[in-house]
Design a protein around this motif. Structure first.
Motif, short mmCIF file in Angstrom:
data_model
loop_
_atom_site.label_atom_id
_atom_site.label_comp_id
_atom_site.label_asym_id
_atom_site.label_seq_id
_atom_site.Cartn_x
_atom_site.Cartn_y
_atom_site.Cartn_z
N ASP A 47 38.79 40.99 55.34
CA ASP A 47 39.08 39.67 54.76
C ASP A 47 37.80 38.95 54.35
N ASP A 48 36.80 39.01 55.21
CA ASP A 48 35.51 38.37 54.91
C ASP A 48 34.87 39.04 53.69
N MET A 49 35.03 40.34 53.56
CA MET A 49 34.50 41.08 52.42
C MET A 49 35.11 40.56 51.12
N VAL A 50 36.42 40.31 51.14
CA VAL A 50 37.12 39.77 49.95
C VAL A 50 36.51 38.43 49.54
N ASN A 51 36.23 37.57 50.51
CA ASN A 51 35.76 36.22 50.23
C ASN A 51 34.25 36.13 49.99
N SER A 52 33.49 37.09 50.54
CA SER A 52 32.03 36.97 50.51
C SER A 52 31.33 37.82 49.46
N ILE A 53 31.97 38.88 49.02
CA ILE A 53 31.32 39.82 48.11
C ILE A 53 32.00 39.71 46.74
N PRO A 54 31.34 39.10 45.75
CA PRO A 54 32.03 38.75 44.51
C PRO A 54 32.32 39.89 43.55
N VAL A 55 31.48 40.93 43.52
CA VAL A 55 31.66 41.99 42.52
C VAL A 55 31.87 43.34 43.21
N TRP A 56 32.97 44.00 42.87
CA TRP A 56 33.28 45.32 43.41
C TRP A 56 33.39 46.30 42.25
N ARG A 57 32.82 47.48 42.43
CA ARG A 57 33.01 48.57 41.46
C ARG A 57 33.75 49.69 42.19
N LEU A 58 35.00 49.91 41.80
CA LEU A 58 35.84 50.89 42.48
C LEU A 58 36.13 52.05 41.53
N THR A 59 36.04 53.27 42.05
CA THR A 59 36.33 54.46 41.26
C THR A 59 37.56 55.16 41.84
N PHE A 60 38.49 55.48 40.95
CA PHE A 60 39.73 56.13 41.36
C PHE A 60 39.85 57.49 40.67
N GLN A 61 40.34 58.46 41.41
CA GLN A 61 40.64 59.77 40.83
C GLN A 61 42.11 60.05 41.07
N ASN A 62 42.85 60.22 39.99
CA ASN A 62 44.31 60.37 40.10
C ASN A 62 44.92 59.25 40.95
N LYS A 63 44.43 58.03 40.69
CA LYS A 63 44.90 56.78 41.33
C LYS A 63 44.50 56.64 42.80
N GLU A 64 43.72 57.59 43.33
CA GLU A 64 43.24 57.50 44.72
C GLU A 64 41.81 56.94 44.72
N LEU A 65 41.54 55.95 45.57
CA LEU A 65 40.20 55.37 45.67
C LEU A 65 39.24 56.41 46.23
N ILE A 66 38.18 56.72 45.49
CA ILE A 66 37.24 57.73 45.97
C ILE A 66 35.82 57.19 46.16
N SER A 67 35.49 56.04 45.56
CA SER A 67 34.19 55.43 45.84
C SER A 67 34.24 53.93 45.63
N ALA A 68 33.37 53.23 46.36
CA ALA A 68 33.30 51.77 46.27
C ALA A 68 31.85 51.34 46.35
N MET A 69 31.47 50.44 45.46
CA MET A 69 30.12 49.87 45.47
C MET A 69 30.27 48.36 45.36
N LEU A 70 29.65 47.63 46.29
CA LEU A 70 29.80 46.18 46.36
C LEU A 70 28.49 45.47 46.02
N PHE A 71 28.63 44.32 45.34
CA PHE A 71 27.46 43.57 44.88
C PHE A 71 27.60 42.09 45.22
N LYS A 72 26.48 41.48 45.62
CA LYS A 72 26.37 40.03 45.70
C LYS A 72 25.66 39.53 44.45
N GLU A 73 25.68 38.22 44.26
CA GLU A 73 24.95 37.60 43.16
C GLU A 73 23.78 36.84 43.76
N LYS A 74 22.56 37.17 43.28
CA LYS A 74 21.35 36.54 43.81
C LYS A 74 20.42 36.18 42.66
#
Length: 201
Positions: A47-74
Motif C-alpha cells: 500500500d505504501d508503495m502505491v502511495n509513495s512511488i509515482p512511476v512504475w514500469r511493468l512488463t507483461f508476457q502473455n498477460k503475466e507480470l514478469i518484471s517491475a521497475m519503480l521510480f521516484k521523482e527527484k
C-alpha cells in the motif's frame, strides 16, 4: 510470445492497486538476499508503495507480470529505486528494462544489479557512470579510494570490489560508500539520460 510494457504514473492509481501485491511480491523475492525490499527503497509495504512511488514500469508476457521497475521523482529527474527480477527473466527483456533505466533515469547501483548492468553495457559504461556523484546527488558521500586509505573494505562489498578491480579497474575511481541500514555499501551512480519532462514515458 506477446510482451507488453505499461508505464503507470500517479494518475493511474486504480491500475497500481490492481497490480500492487504482484509487484511487491516480485520485488520482495529479488531483494531477499540484500536486506529486503524495505531497507532503502522508500516504502514499507504494498500500500505504501502505491502511495509513495509515482512511476512504475511493468512488463507483461502473455498477460503475466514478469518484471517491475519503480521510480521516484527527484529534482526534475526520475530515480530508479527498485527492480525485479534480476536473473529469472529473458535476457532480452532484462536488457530492455536496463536500457530504459539508463536512458530515462538515474540510479545508484550495487551488488548483483550493478554487475548485470555493467555486463550489458561493458563497452559504453563511460557514457552513463558519473565520475562526480557528490556533485550530482548533492550528498556527502564517502569516496571508496579515500575510505581505503584508512579503513578496510566493508565485507558486503568485497566480492563486488574484486570484480570491478579485475574487469573494470577504471571504474574504481567512481565508486563510493553509502550507509544502507546499519552498514556501508559500495555504490556506483549511473547518471540520467534526460530530464523527467523530456523522458519518453
Amino acid at each position: 510470445m506477446k510482451v507488453e510494457v505499461k508505464i503507470l504514473k500517479a494518475e493511474n492509481l486504480s491500475e497500481k492497486m490492481q497490480y500492487a501485491n504482484q509487484v511487491y511480491n516480485l520485488l520482495e523475492v529479488a531483494y531477499t538476499d540484500c536486506g529486503g525490499i524495505n531497507l532503502a527503497n522508500g516504502f514499507t509495504d504494498a500500500d505504501d508503495m502505491v502511495n509513495s512511488i509515482p512511476v512504475w514500469r511493468l512488463t507483461f508476457q502473455n498477460k503475466e507480470l514478469i518484471s517491475a521497475m519503480l521510480f521516484k521523482e527527484k529534482s526534475g529527474y526520475l530515480k530508479m529505486v527498485a527492480y525485479a527480477p534480476l536473473t529469472a527473466i529473458d535476457p532480452h527483456i532484462r536488457k530492455s528494462d536496463l536500457l530504459f533505466m539508463l536512458n530515462n533515469s538515474y540510479a545508484e547501483l550495487s551488488g548483483k544489479l550493478l554487475s548485470i548492468t555493467l555486463k550489458e553495457i561493458q563497452s559504453t559504461w563511460k557514457n552513463y557512470v558519473s565520475e562526480h556523484p557528490k556533485v550530482f546527488l548533492q550528498k556527502n558521500l564517502i569516496s571508496l579510494r579515500d575510505h581505503l586509505k584508512t579503513e578496510i573494505l566493508p565485507s558486503n562489498s568485497e566480492v563486488m570490489y574484486r570484480k570491478l578491480e579485475m574487469d573494470y579497474p577504471e571504474l574504481i575511481k567512481c565508486c563510493y560508500l553509502r550507509k544502507i541500514g546499519n552498514e556501508l555499501k559500495l555504490k556506483v551512480l549511473f547518471k540520467p539520460g534526460k530530464k523527467l519532462y523530456g523522458a519518453n514515458l
